[in-house]
Write a protein that holds these residues in place. Structure first.
Motif, PDB file in Angstrom:
ATOM      1  N   VAL A   5      -3.698  -7.882  -5.253  1.00 33.40           N
ATOM      2  CA  VAL A   5      -4.680  -6.786  -5.306  1.00 33.40           C
ATOM      3  C   VAL A   5      -3.950  -5.440  -5.339  1.00 33.40           C
ATOM      4  CG1 VAL A   5      -6.555  -5.628  -4.055  1.00 33.40           C
ATOM      5  CG2 VAL A   5      -6.503  -8.124  -4.203  1.00 33.40           C
ATOM      6  N   THR A   6      -2.843  -5.355  -4.596  1.00 35.54           N
ATOM      7  CA  THR A   6      -2.068  -4.103  -4.616  1.00 35.54           C
ATOM      8  C   THR A   6      -1.513  -3.852  -6.018  1.00 35.54           C
ATOM      9  OG1 THR A   6      -1.431  -4.489  -2.316  1.00 35.54           O
ATOM     10  CG2 THR A   6      -0.112  -2.896  -3.555  1.00 35.54           C
ATOM     11  N   GLU A   7      -0.894  -4.891  -6.610  1.00 34.46           N
ATOM     12  CA  GLU A   7      -0.332  -4.742  -7.962  1.00 34.46           C
ATOM     13  C   GLU A   7      -1.422  -4.355  -8.965  1.00 34.46           C
ATOM     14  OE1 GLU A   7       2.355  -7.814  -9.798  1.00 34.46           O
ATOM     15  OE2 GLU A   7       2.598  -8.440  -7.704  1.00 34.46           O
ATOM     16  N   MET A   8      -2.597  -5.012  -8.829  1.00 34.94           N
ATOM     17  CA  MET A   8      -3.689  -4.737  -9.778  1.00 34.94           C
ATOM     18  C   MET A   8      -4.239  -3.330  -9.600  1.00 34.94           C
ATOM     19  SD  MET A   8      -5.749  -8.357  -9.750  1.00 34.94           S
ATOM     20  CE  MET A   8      -7.001  -7.824 -10.878  1.00 34.94           C
ATOM     21  N   THR A   9      -4.223  -2.859  -8.336  1.00 33.74           N
ATOM     22  CA  THR A   9      -4.717  -1.489  -8.103  1.00 33.74           C
ATOM     23  C   THR A   9      -3.785  -0.492  -8.789  1.00 33.74           C
ATOM     24  OG1 THR A   9      -5.501  -2.221  -5.935  1.00 33.74           O
ATOM     25  CG2 THR A   9      -5.371   0.154  -6.277  1.00 33.74           C
ATOM     26  N   LEU A  10      -2.488  -0.701  -8.601  1.00 29.86           N
ATOM     27  CA  LEU A  10      -1.518   0.246  -9.151  1.00 29.86           C
ATOM     28  C   LEU A  10      -1.448   0.161 -10.677  1.00 29.86           C
ATOM     29  CD1 LEU A  10       1.302  -0.049  -6.454  1.00 29.86           C
ATOM     30  CD2 LEU A  10      -0.492   1.689  -6.671  1.00 29.86           C
ATOM     31  N   SER A  11      -1.708  -1.035 -11.232  1.00 34.46           N
ATOM     32  CA  SER A  11      -1.587  -1.187 -12.697  1.00 34.46           C
ATOM     33  C   SER A  11      -2.890  -0.804 -13.393  1.00 34.46           C
ATOM     34  CB  SER A  11      -1.261  -2.641 -13.039  1.00 34.46           C
ATOM     35  OG  SER A  11      -2.418  -3.431 -12.771  1.00 34.46           O
ATOM     36  N   GLY A  12      -3.985  -0.672 -12.620  1.00 34.85           N
ATOM     37  CA  GLY A  12      -5.270  -0.334 -13.245  1.00 34.85           C
ATOM     38  C   GLY A  12      -6.084  -1.571 -13.606  1.00 34.85           C
ATOM     39  N   GLU A  13      -5.492  -2.765 -13.372  1.00 38.83           N
ATOM     40  CA  GLU A  13      -6.222  -3.990 -13.733  1.00 38.83           C
ATOM     41  C   GLU A  13      -7.448  -4.177 -12.843  1.00 38.83           C
ATOM     42  OE1 GLU A  13      -2.263  -5.971 -13.635  1.00 38.83           O
ATOM     43  OE2 GLU A  13      -3.360  -7.567 -14.646  1.00 38.83           O
ATOM     44  N   LEU A  14      -7.377  -3.644 -11.611  1.00 38.07           N
ATOM     45  CA  LEU A  14      -8.523  -3.799 -10.705  1.00 38.07           C
ATOM     46  C   LEU A  14      -9.707  -2.984 -11.231  1.00 38.07           C
ATOM     47  CD1 LEU A  14      -9.130  -5.335  -8.074  1.00 38.07           C
ATOM     48  CD2 LEU A  14      -8.681  -3.221  -6.825  1.00 38.07           C
ATOM     49  N   ASP A  15      -9.386  -1.771 -11.744  1.00 39.96           N
ATOM     50  CA  ASP A  15     -10.439  -0.951 -12.359  1.00 39.96           C
ATOM     51  C   ASP A  15     -11.099  -1.746 -13.497  1.00 39.96           C
ATOM     52  OD1 ASP A  15      -8.567   0.670 -11.003  1.00 39.96           O
ATOM     53  OD2 ASP A  15      -9.053   2.428 -12.209  1.00 39.96           O
ATOM     54  N   GLN A  16     -10.234  -2.346 -14.348  1.00 39.50           N
ATOM     55  CA  GLN A  16     -10.775  -3.068 -15.518  1.00 39.50           C
ATOM     56  C   GLN A  16     -11.657  -4.230 -15.072  1.00 39.50           C
ATOM     57  OE1 GLN A  16      -7.148  -4.213 -17.459  1.00 39.50           O
ATOM     58  NE2 GLN A  16      -6.613  -2.066 -17.870  1.00 39.50           N
ATOM     59  N   LEU A  17     -11.186  -4.927 -14.020  1.00 35.63           N
ATOM     60  CA  LEU A  17     -11.956  -6.079 -13.522  1.00 35.63           C
ATOM     61  C   LEU A  17     -13.316  -5.608 -13.033  1.00 35.63           C
ATOM     62  CD1 LEU A  17     -12.066  -9.110 -12.649  1.00 35.63           C
ATOM     63  CD2 LEU A  17     -11.198  -8.349 -10.424  1.00 35.63           C
ATOM     64  N   PHE A  18     -13.317  -4.524 -12.234  1.00 37.48           N
ATOM     65  CA  PHE A  18     -14.595  -4.023 -11.713  1.00 37.48           C
ATOM     66  C   PHE A  18     -15.520  -3.612 -12.863  1.00 37.48           C
ATOM     67  CE2 PHE A  18     -12.555  -2.754  -7.416  1.00 37.48           C
ATOM     68  CZ  PHE A  18     -12.836  -4.018  -6.912  1.00 37.48           C
ATOM     69  N   GLU A  19     -14.949  -2.936 -13.855  1.00 40.31           N
ATOM     70  CA  GLU A  19     -15.784  -2.493 -14.984  1.00 40.31           C
ATOM     71  C   GLU A  19     -16.348  -3.700 -15.723  1.00 40.31           C
ATOM     72  OE1 GLU A  19     -13.229   0.268 -17.105  1.00 40.31           O
ATOM     73  OE2 GLU A  19     -13.343   1.583 -15.340  1.00 40.31           O
ATOM     74  N   ALA A  20     -15.470  -4.688 -15.956  1.00 39.75           N
ATOM     75  CA  ALA A  20     -15.903  -5.880 -16.706  1.00 39.75           C
ATOM     76  C   ALA A  20     -17.011  -6.626 -15.947  1.00 39.75           C
ATOM     77  CB  ALA A  20     -14.718  -6.811 -16.922  1.00 39.75           C
ATOM     78  N   LYS A  21     -16.949  -6.582 -14.608  1.00 38.24           N
ATOM     79  CA  LYS A  21     -17.925  -7.343 -13.831  1.00 38.24           C
ATOM     80  C   LYS A  21     -19.090  -6.466 -13.339  1.00 38.24           C
ATOM     81  CE  LYS A  21     -15.309 -11.144 -13.710  1.00 38.24           C
ATOM     82  NZ  LYS A  21     -15.700 -12.496 -14.078  1.00 38.24           N
ATOM     83  N   GLY A  22     -19.086  -5.192 -13.768  1.00 30.29           N
ATOM     84  CA  GLY A  22     -20.191  -4.305 -13.385  1.00 30.29           C
ATOM     85  C   GLY A  22     -20.229  -3.993 -11.904  1.00 30.29           C
ATOM     86  N   ILE A  23     -19.045  -3.807 -11.331  1.00 29.00           N
ATOM     87  CA  ILE A  23     -18.954  -3.476  -9.895  1.00 29.00           C
ATOM     88  C   ILE A  23     -18.708  -1.969  -9.749  1.00 29.00           C
ATOM     89  CG2 ILE A  23     -17.663  -3.898  -7.757  1.00 29.00           C
ATOM     90  CD1 ILE A  23     -18.830  -6.493  -8.752  1.00 29.00           C
ATOM     91  N   GLY A  24     -19.523  -1.319  -8.943  1.00 27.42           N
ATOM     92  CA  GLY A  24     -19.373   0.130  -8.767  1.00 27.42           C
ATOM     93  C   GLY A  24     -18.115   0.458  -7.988  1.00 27.42           C
ATOM     94  N   TYR A  25     -17.394   1.487  -8.458  1.00 29.35           N
ATOM     95  CA  TYR A  25     -16.195   1.939  -7.716  1.00 29.35           C
ATOM     96  C   TYR A  25     -15.885   3.355  -8.180  1.00 29.35           C
ATOM     97  CZ  TYR A  25     -13.347   1.734 -11.916  1.00 29.35           C
ATOM     98  OH  TYR A  25     -12.844   1.977 -13.173  1.00 29.35           O
TER      99      TYR A  25
END
Lengths: 122, 80
Positions: free
Chosen positions: A89-109
């Motif tokens: 989760v840390t790596e994904m946060t720093l790489s921006g993949e977490l943002d993409q995942l949230f956007e793809a799944k329609g999760i507000g952030y």
């Protein structure tokens, strides 16, 4: 309570809630550095999530490791899917993949908060 | 019961004989390590699959009943 009910309970929780964090402690009172980091990132990014304190239930603590075939806590689930532990989760946060995942799944952030985390860690 | 960096490397090496493995002792207490594993077999795997393979190599030493290894910060990737 046999482990099968722990498995069912886990399955219900991760399917009924968009974002679930199985952690040691709670989102307001984390009791382990790794859990605290993931909960902190989610809180900072304004993500609405359900926290499950595995320290409060030994069946869930072992059951979640069997459920995901992953030996450590915390464990993040988005729309029923296992995303990873603290490192991922840390790596994904720093790489921006977490943002993409949230956007793809329609999760507000908050994109602004995510960018701030990346700036702070650049 | 703690573990030595060499124990961790040997366990990972047993499953990933050709990998580049770097173990860093984070706290000097035999319980907090970082491990970087770079191996060709990770190519095409996502992070969860890569790390699951490394945890499997550690055969239950991670936060297990004996909890020999409480904290292992894992970084895995295929060679660039």
């Amino acid at each position: 309570m046999t482990t099968t009910t722990a498995q069912d309970q886990i399955r219900e929780t991760v399917t009924a809630n968009d974002v679930v964090l199985f952690m040691k402690g709670t989102k307001s009172m984390p009791q382990c550095g790794f859990s605290s980091r993931v909960a902190g990132v989610l809180n900072y990014m304004g993500v609405d999530f359900v926290d499950v304190n595995v320290l409060a239930d030994a069946e869930i603590r072992q059951g979640i490791k069997d459920f995901s075939d992953w030996p450590t806590i915390p464990q993040l689930y988005v729309k029923g899917e296992f995303v990873g532990g603290c490192d991922i989760v840390t790596e994904m946060t720093l790489s921006g993949e977490l943002d993409q995942l949230f956007e793809a799944k329609g999760i507000g952030y908050s994109k602004e908060a995510a960018d701030k985390i990346r700036e702070a860690n650049a | 019961m703690a573990m030595e960096a060499q124990d961790i490397e040997n366990l990972i090496r047993a499953t990933f004989p050709k990998a580049k493995i770097t173990i860093t002792d984070l706290a000097g207490d035999g319980n907090h390590y970082a491990a970087e594993v770079i191996d060709e077999s990770f190519r095409g795997m996502n992070r969860v699959q890569q790390q699951r393979a490394v945890y499997a190599a550690l055969k239950g030493k991670m936060d297990g009943a004996q909890g020999e290894l409480h904290a292992l910060a894992l970084t895995t990737k295929a060679p660039e």
